[in-house]
Design a protein around this motif. Structure first.
Motif, PDB file in Angstrom:
ATOM      1  N   ARG A 306       6.519  95.750  -0.219  1.00 28.43           N
ATOM      2  CA  ARG A 306       5.105  96.071  -0.364  1.00 28.43           C
ATOM      3  C   ARG A 306       4.230  94.821  -0.356  1.00 28.43           C
ATOM      4  NH1 ARG A 306       1.148  99.636   0.610  1.00 28.43           N
ATOM      5  NH2 ARG A 306      -0.302  99.910  -1.113  1.00 28.43           N
ATOM      6  N   TYR A 307       4.614  93.806  -1.113  1.00 32.28           N
ATOM      7  CA  TYR A 307       3.826  92.584  -1.196  1.00 32.28           C
ATOM      8  C   TYR A 307       4.707  91.354  -1.020  1.00 32.28           C
ATOM      9  CZ  TYR A 307       0.463  95.820  -3.248  1.00 32.28           C
ATOM     10  OH  TYR A 307      -0.374  96.878  -3.475  1.00 32.28           O
ATOM     11  N   GLY A 308       5.728  91.474  -0.178  1.00 38.82           N
ATOM     12  CA  GLY A 308       6.690  90.398  -0.029  1.00 38.82           C
ATOM     13  C   GLY A 308       6.262  89.330   0.953  1.00 38.82           C
ATOM     14  N   SER A 309       7.228  88.551   1.397  1.00 33.73           N
ATOM     15  CA  SER A 309       6.990  87.436   2.295  1.00 33.73           C
ATOM     16  C   SER A 309       6.427  87.921   3.624  1.00 33.73           C
ATOM     17  CB  SER A 309       8.303  86.679   2.520  1.00 33.73           C
ATOM     18  OG  SER A 309       8.136  85.626   3.429  1.00 33.73           O
ATOM     19  N   SER A 310       5.498  87.141   4.181  1.00 34.43           N
ATOM     20  CA  SER A 310       4.842  87.504   5.437  1.00 34.43           C
ATOM     21  C   SER A 310       5.651  87.004   6.633  1.00 34.43           C
ATOM     22  CB  SER A 310       3.434  86.905   5.478  1.00 34.43           C
ATOM     23  OG  SER A 310       2.822  87.140   6.725  1.00 34.43           O
ATOM     24  N   TRP A 311       5.840  87.896   7.609  1.00 34.82           N
ATOM     25  CA  TRP A 311       6.501  87.565   8.877  1.00 34.82           C
ATOM     26  C   TRP A 311       5.545  87.922  10.007  1.00 34.82           C
ATOM     27  CZ3 TRP A 311      12.181  86.889   9.668  1.00 34.82           C
ATOM     28  CH2 TRP A 311      12.844  86.607   8.448  1.00 34.82           C
ATOM     29  N   SER A 312       5.473  87.056  11.014  1.00 33.72           N
ATOM     30  CA  SER A 312       4.552  87.287  12.132  1.00 33.72           C
ATOM     31  C   SER A 312       5.242  86.976  13.458  1.00 33.72           C
ATOM     32  CB  SER A 312       3.291  86.422  11.988  1.00 33.72           C
ATOM     33  OG  SER A 312       2.589  86.722  10.802  1.00 33.72           O
ATOM     34  N   PRO A 313       5.898  87.958  14.072  1.00 28.84           N
ATOM     35  CA  PRO A 313       6.432  87.749  15.429  1.00 28.84           C
ATOM     36  C   PRO A 313       5.282  87.723  16.431  1.00 28.84           C
ATOM     37  CG  PRO A 313       6.823  89.991  14.705  1.00 28.84           C
ATOM     38  CD  PRO A 313       6.234  89.277  13.529  1.00 28.84           C
ATOM     39  N   MET A 314       5.374  86.816  17.402  1.00 28.55           N
ATOM     40  CA  MET A 314       4.313  86.643  18.394  1.00 28.55           C
ATOM     41  C   MET A 314       4.914  86.338  19.752  1.00 28.55           C
ATOM     42  SD  MET A 314       1.642  84.141  16.360  1.00 28.55           S
ATOM     43  CE  MET A 314       2.841  83.290  15.327  1.00 28.55           C
ATOM     44  N   VAL A 315       4.069  86.500  20.766  1.00 22.47           N
ATOM     45  CA  VAL A 315       4.383  86.044  22.120  1.00 22.47           C
ATOM     46  C   VAL A 315       3.161  85.309  22.645  1.00 22.47           C
ATOM     47  CG1 VAL A 315       4.917  86.702  24.489  1.00 22.47           C
ATOM     48  CG2 VAL A 315       6.003  87.914  22.595  1.00 22.47           C
ATOM     49  N   GLU A 316       3.370  84.112  23.177  1.00 18.52           N
ATOM     50  CA  GLU A 316       2.294  83.360  23.809  1.00 18.52           C
ATOM     51  C   GLU A 316       2.487  83.338  25.318  1.00 18.52           C
ATOM     52  OE1 GLU A 316       0.443  79.631  21.794  1.00 18.52           O
ATOM     53  OE2 GLU A 316       2.538  79.680  21.125  1.00 18.52           O
ATOM     54  N   ILE A 317       1.376  83.414  26.033  1.00 16.39           N
ATOM     55  CA  ILE A 317       1.345  83.198  27.472  1.00 16.39           C
ATOM     56  C   ILE A 317       0.515  81.949  27.722  1.00 16.39           C
ATOM     57  CG2 ILE A 317       0.658  84.104  29.718  1.00 16.39           C
ATOM     58  CD1 ILE A 317       2.969  85.609  28.535  1.00 16.39           C
ATOM     59  N   LEU A 318       1.080  80.973  28.411  1.00 20.87           N
ATOM     60  CA  LEU A 318       0.423  79.697  28.645  1.00 20.87           C
ATOM     61  C   LEU A 318       0.230  79.480  30.145  1.00 20.87           C
ATOM     62  CD1 LEU A 318       2.631  77.469  26.277  1.00 20.87           C
ATOM     63  CD2 LEU A 318       0.646  78.877  25.664  1.00 20.87           C
ATOM     64  N   GLY A 319      -0.978  79.027  30.499  1.00 17.98           N
ATOM     65  CA  GLY A 319      -1.256  78.710  31.894  1.00 17.98           C
ATOM     66  C   GLY A 319      -1.891  77.334  32.015  1.00 17.98           C
ATOM     67  N   ALA A 320      -1.606  76.632  33.110  1.00 15.69           N
ATOM     68  CA  ALA A 320      -2.168  75.308  33.340  1.00 15.69           C
ATOM     69  C   ALA A 320      -2.334  75.094  34.839  1.00 15.69           C
ATOM     70  CB  ALA A 320      -1.265  74.221  32.752  1.00 15.69           C
ATOM     71  N   LYS A 321      -3.485  74.469  35.218  1.00 10.49           N
ATOM     72  CA  LYS A 321      -3.729  74.213  36.634  1.00 10.49           C
ATOM     73  C   LYS A 321      -4.370  72.849  36.808  1.00 10.49           C
ATOM     74  CE  LYS A 321      -5.932  76.057  40.791  1.00 10.49           C
ATOM     75  NZ  LYS A 321      -4.682  75.884  41.569  1.00 10.49           N
ATOM     76  N   ASN A 322      -3.833  72.071  37.731  1.00 14.80           N
ATOM     77  CA  ASN A 322      -4.416  70.788  38.106  1.00 14.80           C
ATOM     78  C   ASN A 322      -5.633  71.049  38.976  1.00 14.80           C
ATOM     79  OD1 ASN A 322      -4.893  68.299  39.670  1.00 14.80           O
ATOM     80  ND2 ASN A 322      -3.041  67.570  38.631  1.00 14.80           N
ATOM     81  N   LEU A 323      -6.800  70.535  38.562  1.00 16.05           N
ATOM     82  CA  LEU A 323      -8.042  70.798  39.274  1.00 16.05           C
ATOM     83  C   LEU A 323      -8.259  69.874  40.452  1.00 16.05           C
ATOM     84  CD1 LEU A 323     -10.415  71.385  36.215  1.00 16.05           C
ATOM     85  CD2 LEU A 323      -9.166  73.087  37.549  1.00 16.05           C
ATOM     86  N   ASP A 324      -7.480  68.807  40.549  1.00 19.66           N
ATOM     87  CA  ASP A 324      -7.641  67.850  41.633  1.00 19.66           C
ATOM     88  C   ASP A 324      -6.688  68.104  42.796  1.00 19.66           C
ATOM     89  OD1 ASP A 324      -9.631  66.520  40.272  1.00 19.66           O
ATOM     90  OD2 ASP A 324      -8.211  65.180  39.246  1.00 19.66           O
ATOM     91  N   ARG A 325      -5.762  69.018  42.616  1.00 20.69           N
ATOM     92  CA  ARG A 325      -4.813  69.340  43.680  1.00 20.69           C
ATOM     93  C   ARG A 325      -4.825  70.849  43.907  1.00 20.69           C
ATOM     94  NH1 ARG A 325      -0.947  66.121  40.568  1.00 20.69           N
ATOM     95  NH2 ARG A 325       0.194  68.069  40.210  1.00 20.69           N
ATOM     96  N   GLY A 326      -4.286  71.264  44.996  1.00 21.31           N
ATOM     97  CA  GLY A 326      -4.262  72.684  45.305  1.00 21.31           C
ATOM     98  C   GLY A 326      -3.003  73.375  44.835  1.00 21.31           C
ATOM     99  N   ASP A 327      -2.328  72.807  43.853  1.00 26.80           N
ATOM    100  CA  ASP A 327      -1.073  73.388  43.369  1.00 26.80           C
ATOM    101  C   ASP A 327      -1.322  74.729  42.678  1.00 26.80           C
ATOM    102  OD1 ASP A 327      -0.040  71.029  44.266  1.00 26.80           O
ATOM    103  OD2 ASP A 327       0.203  70.144  42.259  1.00 26.80           O
TER     104      ASP A 327
END
Length: 384
Positions: A306-327
């Protein structure tokens, strides 16, 4: 959860508490609850019967000479104190007592005397002691993700580490100090360092080396927060100074500016989403190129018991793009979990693995971990 240590003595020792506080109100409250006598309906009256003798009619706390103990009582009108924790944490301490969250036994358990609905009425009345609209409420302090910066301002010390085991092993660490200033601002200092294995050209000999990365100075400010919508939005920025060794892959070799926007959104059943979008602008494009990043974390928090230890499962999505190249943009997924390690829940562990979704022939999984200490809630070794 600092408020837990600051409340009054054991409830079912009602006569003792009544004499310490110089009132019979709390004694009558306990007798009423146990004998089925109808308690007051309003939060103001419930507070007056159960709390005011020690905490004061205005929530600022009675004098030690009246309550009979030296533990300082909280000032409920102090926004910096009263807005830090979510309502559920206040309910847990009031219902289960201070020891349930690693605080002093001076805070009693009211679970047998008051229902949860009555406790929430009392907490609603306590909120009338302050005008803290500028202060984000603790419910908006969402779990820290491994990579996505959250919008809520904090007082924390965090040690984070990423471990690459493909090719030459590398352990990259960060010591992060976060300091909240006022209602909506935070400053931050990040000291990166690490260990890595090296191999000289034409040699089979491999050895470990170490070094310091680029020191980072950061700040952020909450632009919007609302409990009615369950939303919080912040803007911030980070400056990376060229203190690391670029040749060893520990630094950029130039000063880098990284502005960002971060937001968090609550959903029913304790689900949440966090988002951060940011840019990297180096002073010298010969060393580092402009990049854009976007990160999103979604998950759900729940308690063991009821008031026990907190657990937080998560999923992250990460994106990255070089703005100086067309990759093409690079995409990663990071399944992870945050776990509260102690009863006070101000020391937490995050674990996960960052796995590439594309360009997998060039990029490998990386393991990530952090240890978090919320310094506002007490010492690291308190509350276990």
């Amino acid at each position: 959860m600092r408020h837990g240590r600051l409340f009054i003595n054991a409830f079912w020792a009602a006569a003792v508490v009544g004499s310490l506080c110089g009132t019979a109100g709390l004694v009558k409250g306990g007798v009423a609850a146990k004998n089925g006598v109808r308690l007051p309906a309003s939060g103001r009256e419930l507070y007056g019967m159960s709390c005011a003798a020690c905490h004061g009619a205005d929530g600022r706390g009675a004098a030690a000479s009246l309550v009979g103990f030296k533990v300082p009582l909280p000032d409920f009108s102090d926004c910096n104190f009263s807005t830090r924790e979510a309502e559920a944490d206040w309910v847990a301490v009031v219902k289960e007592g201070g020891p349930a969250r690693g605080f002093s036994e001076i805070m009693p358990a009211f679970g047998d005397a008051l229902s949860e609905a009555q406790i929430k009425k009392i907490l609603a009345h306590i909120q009338t002691f302050f005008d803290c609209d500028e202060w984000p409420r603790g419910e908006l302090n969402l779990p820290r993700a491994l990579y996505t910066t959250k919008a809520f301002p904090e007082d924390e010390l965090v040690f984070s580490s990423t471990i690459a085991t493909e090719g030459l092993d590398k352990i990259s660490n960060k010591l992060i100090y976060e300091r909240r200033i006022g209602a909506r601002d935070q400053i931050e200092v990040v000291v990166p360092f690490g260990w890595y294995r090296t191999q000289a050209t034409g040699s089979d000999h491999i050895e470990w080396d170490n070094g310091i990365g680029d020191l980072a100075l950061a700040a952020k400010r909450v632009l919007f927060c609302s409990m009615s919508s369950g939303s919080i939005v912040s803007a911030g920025g980070e400056v990376l100074l060229p203190t690391g060794d670029e040749d060893e892959g520990l630094g950029n070799g130039t000063t880098v500016f990284e502005p960002y926007v971060a937001c968090g959104q609550l959903f029913p059943a304790d689900f949440f989403v966090q988002f951060q979008g940011w840019f990297k602008f180096p002073c010298d494009d010969d060393h580092v190129q402009d990049e854009a990043f976007w990160k999103m974390a979604t998950g759900r928090s729940f308690a063991l018991g009821r008031y026990g230890s907190s657990w937080s499962p998560m999923v992250e999505i990460l994106g990255a793009k070089n703005l100086d190249r067309g990759d093409d943009a690079e995409w990663d997924i990071v399944p992870q979990i945050q776990i509260a390690l102690n009863r006070r829940q101000h020391v937490r562990l995050g674990l996960g693995v960052r796995m590439p979704l594309n360009h997998t022939d060039e990029r490998n999984p990386v393991y990530a971990v952090y240890l978090l200490w919320d310094t506002f809630d007490g010492g690291f070794f308190e509350g276990w």
